[in-house]
Design a protein around this motif. Structure first.
Motif, PDB file in Angstrom:
ATOM      1  N   TYR A  93       0.848  -1.188   0.000  1.00 11.10           N
ATOM      2  CA  TYR A  93       0.000   0.000   0.000  1.00 11.10           C
ATOM      3  C   TYR A  93       0.888   1.243   0.000  1.00 11.10           C
ATOM      4  O   TYR A  93       1.789   1.373   0.839  1.00 11.10           O
ATOM      5  CB  TYR A  93      -0.918   0.011   1.208  1.00 11.10           C
ATOM      6  CG  TYR A  93      -2.083  -0.942   1.066  1.00 11.10           C
ATOM      7  CD1 TYR A  93      -1.886  -2.322   1.067  1.00 11.10           C
ATOM      8  CD2 TYR A  93      -3.393  -0.469   0.913  1.00 11.10           C
ATOM      9  CE1 TYR A  93      -2.947  -3.202   0.924  1.00 11.10           C
ATOM     10  CE2 TYR A  93      -4.465  -1.340   0.768  1.00 11.10           C
ATOM     11  CZ  TYR A  93      -4.229  -2.712   0.768  1.00 11.10           C
ATOM     12  OH  TYR A  93      -5.295  -3.572   0.626  1.00 11.10           O
ATOM     13  N   SER A  94       0.589   2.133  -0.940  1.00 11.66           N
ATOM     14  CA  SER A  94       1.372   3.366  -1.069  1.00 11.66           C
ATOM     15  C   SER A  94       0.425   4.552  -1.104  1.00 11.66           C
ATOM     16  O   SER A  94      -0.715   4.426  -1.554  1.00 11.66           O
ATOM     17  CB  SER A  94       2.184   3.366  -2.364  1.00 11.66           C
ATOM     18  OG  SER A  94       3.036   2.251  -2.450  1.00 11.66           O
ATOM     19  N   CYS A  95       0.910   5.683  -0.644  1.00 12.64           N
ATOM     20  CA  CYS A  95       0.120   6.900  -0.791  1.00 12.64           C
ATOM     21  C   CYS A  95       0.769   7.782  -1.850  1.00 12.64           C
ATOM     22  O   CYS A  95       1.984   7.746  -2.056  1.00 12.64           O
ATOM     23  CB  CYS A  95      -0.025   7.641   0.531  1.00 12.64           C
ATOM     24  SG  CYS A  95       1.515   8.108   1.329  1.00 12.64           S
ATOM     25  N   GLY A  96      -0.077   8.543  -2.512  1.00 10.15           N
ATOM     26  CA  GLY A  96       0.383   9.457  -3.544  1.00 10.15           C
ATOM     27  C   GLY A  96      -0.211  10.830  -3.322  1.00 10.15           C
ATOM     28  O   GLY A  96      -1.383  10.956  -2.954  1.00 10.15           O
ATOM     29  N   ALA A  97       0.599  11.842  -3.518  1.00  3.64           N
ATOM     30  CA  ALA A  97       0.149  13.223  -3.376  1.00  3.64           C
ATOM     31  C   ALA A  97      -0.130  13.788  -4.760  1.00  3.64           C
ATOM     32  O   ALA A  97       0.712  13.694  -5.652  1.00  3.64           O
ATOM     33  CB  ALA A  97       1.218  14.060  -2.679  1.00  3.64           C
ATOM     34  N   TRP A  98      -1.317  14.349  -4.914  1.00  5.23           N
ATOM     35  CA  TRP A  98      -1.736  14.905  -6.202  1.00  5.23           C
ATOM     36  C   TRP A  98      -1.661  16.425  -6.178  1.00  5.23           C
ATOM     37  O   TRP A  98      -1.997  17.062  -5.166  1.00  5.23           O
ATOM     38  CB  TRP A  98      -3.169  14.498  -6.514  1.00  5.23           C
ATOM     39  CG  TRP A  98      -3.310  13.106  -6.996  1.00  5.23           C
ATOM     40  CD1 TRP A  98      -3.228  11.968  -6.248  1.00  5.23           C
ATOM     41  CD2 TRP A  98      -3.566  12.680  -8.333  1.00  5.23           C
ATOM     42  NE1 TRP A  98      -3.414  10.862  -7.038  1.00  5.23           N
ATOM     43  CE2 TRP A  98      -3.632  11.270  -8.326  1.00  5.23           C
ATOM     44  CE3 TRP A  98      -3.750  13.359  -9.543  1.00  5.23           C
ATOM     45  CZ2 TRP A  98      -3.868  10.530  -9.480  1.00  5.23           C
ATOM     46  CZ3 TRP A  98      -3.997  12.611 -10.689  1.00  5.23           C
ATOM     47  CH2 TRP A  98      -4.044  11.219 -10.652  1.00  5.23           C
ATOM     48  N   SER A  99      -1.275  16.976  -7.325  1.00  7.49           N
ATOM     49  CA  SER A  99      -1.286  18.420  -7.501  1.00  7.49           C
ATOM     50  C   SER A  99      -1.500  18.723  -8.978  1.00  7.49           C
ATOM     51  O   SER A  99      -0.775  18.192  -9.822  1.00  7.49           O
ATOM     52  CB  SER A  99       0.036  19.031  -7.030  1.00  7.49           C
ATOM     53  OG  SER A  99       0.040  20.437  -7.222  1.00  7.49           O
ATOM     54  N   VAL A 100      -2.510  19.517  -9.260  1.00 11.00           N
ATOM     55  CA  VAL A 100      -2.819  19.949 -10.629  1.00 11.00           C
ATOM     56  C   VAL A 100      -2.904  18.740 -11.556  1.00 11.00           C
ATOM     57  O   VAL A 100      -2.262  18.694 -12.612  1.00 11.00           O
ATOM     58  CB  VAL A 100      -1.779  20.979 -11.144  1.00 11.00           C
ATOM     59  CG1 VAL A 100      -2.328  21.709 -12.369  1.00 11.00           C
ATOM     60  CG2 VAL A 100      -1.444  21.999 -10.075  1.00 11.00           C
ATOM     61  N   GLY A 101      -3.655  17.760 -11.131  1.00 14.09           N
ATOM     62  CA  GLY A 101      -3.977  16.649 -12.001  1.00 14.09           C
ATOM     63  C   GLY A 101      -2.928  15.567 -12.176  1.00 14.09           C
ATOM     64  O   GLY A 101      -3.042  14.712 -13.058  1.00 14.09           O
ATOM     65  N   ARG A 102      -1.894  15.579 -11.345  1.00 18.07           N
ATOM     66  CA  ARG A 102      -0.906  14.516 -11.464  1.00 18.07           C
ATOM     67  C   ARG A 102      -0.306  14.199 -10.100  1.00 18.07           C
ATOM     68  O   ARG A 102      -0.366  15.012  -9.169  1.00 18.07           O
ATOM     69  CB  ARG A 102       0.203  14.919 -12.436  1.00 18.07           C
ATOM     70  CG  ARG A 102       1.026  16.109 -11.977  1.00 18.07           C
ATOM     71  CD  ARG A 102       2.042  16.533 -13.023  1.00 18.07           C
ATOM     72  NE  ARG A 102       2.857  17.651 -12.566  1.00 18.07           N
ATOM     73  CZ  ARG A 102       4.022  17.514 -11.952  1.00 18.07           C
ATOM     74  NH1 ARG A 102       4.519  16.299 -11.735  1.00 18.07           N
ATOM     75  NH2 ARG A 102       4.710  18.559 -11.569  1.00 18.07           N
ATOM     76  N   VAL A 103       0.268  13.003 -10.003  1.00 17.95           N
ATOM     77  CA  VAL A 103       0.929  12.612  -8.768  1.00 17.95           C
ATOM     78  C   VAL A 103       2.307  13.254  -8.730  1.00 17.95           C
ATOM     79  O   VAL A 103       3.096  13.107  -9.662  1.00 17.95           O
ATOM     80  CB  VAL A 103       1.062  11.081  -8.669  1.00 17.95           C
ATOM     81  CG1 VAL A 103       1.846  10.692  -7.412  1.00 17.95           C
ATOM     82  CG2 VAL A 103      -0.309  10.421  -8.650  1.00 17.95           C
ATOM     83  N   ILE A 104       2.579  13.980  -7.639  1.00 19.84           N
ATOM     84  CA  ILE A 104       3.849  14.675  -7.524  1.00 19.84           C
ATOM     85  C   ILE A 104       4.805  13.988  -6.562  1.00 19.84           C
ATOM     86  O   ILE A 104       5.984  14.318  -6.517  1.00 19.84           O
ATOM     87  CB  ILE A 104       3.651  16.139  -7.110  1.00 19.84           C
ATOM     88  CG1 ILE A 104       2.950  16.242  -5.752  1.00 19.84           C
ATOM     89  CG2 ILE A 104       2.878  16.898  -8.179  1.00 19.84           C
ATOM     90  CD1 ILE A 104       2.923  17.648  -5.177  1.00 19.84           C
ATOM     91  N   SER A 105       4.287  13.037  -5.797  1.00 16.36           N
ATOM     92  CA  SER A 105       5.160  12.344  -4.858  1.00 16.36           C
ATOM     93  C   SER A 105       4.534  11.019  -4.451  1.00 16.36           C
ATOM     94  O   SER A 105       3.298  10.928  -4.330  1.00 16.36           O
ATOM     95  CB  SER A 105       5.406  13.199  -3.618  1.00 16.36           C
ATOM     96  OG  SER A 105       6.313  12.551  -2.736  1.00 16.36           O
ATOM     97  N   TRP A 106       5.394  10.010  -4.252  1.00 14.14           N
ATOM     98  CA  TRP A 106       4.959   8.699  -3.794  1.00 14.14           C
ATOM     99  C   TRP A 106       5.686   8.358  -2.490  1.00 14.14           C
ATOM    100  O   TRP A 106       6.850   8.723  -2.310  1.00 14.14           O
ATOM    101  CB  TRP A 106       5.324   7.620  -4.814  1.00 14.14           C
ATOM    102  CG  TRP A 106       4.573   7.665  -6.095  1.00 14.14           C
ATOM    103  CD1 TRP A 106       4.987   8.210  -7.271  1.00 14.14           C
ATOM    104  CD2 TRP A 106       3.273   7.128  -6.339  1.00 14.14           C
ATOM    105  NE1 TRP A 106       4.023   8.051  -8.239  1.00 14.14           N
ATOM    106  CE2 TRP A 106       2.952   7.384  -7.690  1.00 14.14           C
ATOM    107  CE3 TRP A 106       2.340   6.439  -5.553  1.00 14.14           C
ATOM    108  CZ2 TRP A 106       1.744   6.992  -8.270  1.00 14.14           C
ATOM    109  CZ3 TRP A 106       1.145   6.051  -6.139  1.00 14.14           C
ATOM    110  CH2 TRP A 106       0.860   6.324  -7.474  1.00 14.14           C
ATOM    111  N   GLY A 107       4.997   7.620  -1.649  1.00 10.15           N
ATOM    112  CA  GLY A 107       5.672   7.073  -0.488  1.00 10.15           C
ATOM    113  C   GLY A 107       6.364   5.779  -0.868  1.00 10.15           C
ATOM    114  O   GLY A 107       6.235   5.289  -1.997  1.00 10.15           O
TER     115      GLY A 107
END
Length: 116
Positions: A93-107
């Motif tokens: 399980y991973s989390c992803g941070a979204w900004s302006v329609g795309r993932v900008i960072s993954w754990g």
């Protein structure tokens, strides 16, 4: 940049519960939404749940009614409460941070294993 660190995975029997955490740091003001994903062995990554900055949530059909995503803005942390776990919930399980329609960072991901 945004950094994400997941925790809370482990081994649990079917029917049990786990709570995952995803702590964010860095340029968190750029984040629009946070999403949990999972990847089972030999399968593609799939999204599980999403929460927007406004608190709106959406869930994959496979987890609806069993999983709950929430956030603690003071702690910059997003949680995934997983109840009634099934063996098919096993995966990283991973989390992803979204900004302006795309993932900008993954754990880095945390392993969840559900035994039957």
């Amino acid at each position: 940049q945004v950094q994400l660190v997941e925790s809370g995975g482990g081994l649990v029997q079917a029917g049990g519960s786990l709570r995952l955490s995803c702590a964010a740091s860095g340029s968190i003001s750029s984040i629009d939404a946070m999403t949990w994903y999972r990847q089972a062995p030999g399968k593609q990554r799939e999204w599980v749940a999403r929460i927007s900055n406004g608190g709106s949530t959406i869930y994959a059909t496979s987890v609806k009614g069993r999983f709950s995503i929430s956030r603690d803005n003071a702690e910059n942390t997003v949680y995934l409460q997983m109840n009634s776990l099934k063996p098919e919930d096993t995966g990283v399980y991973s989390c992803g941070a979204w900004s302006v329609g795309r993932v900008i960072s993954w754990g880095q991901g945390t392993q969840v294993t559900v035994s039957s």
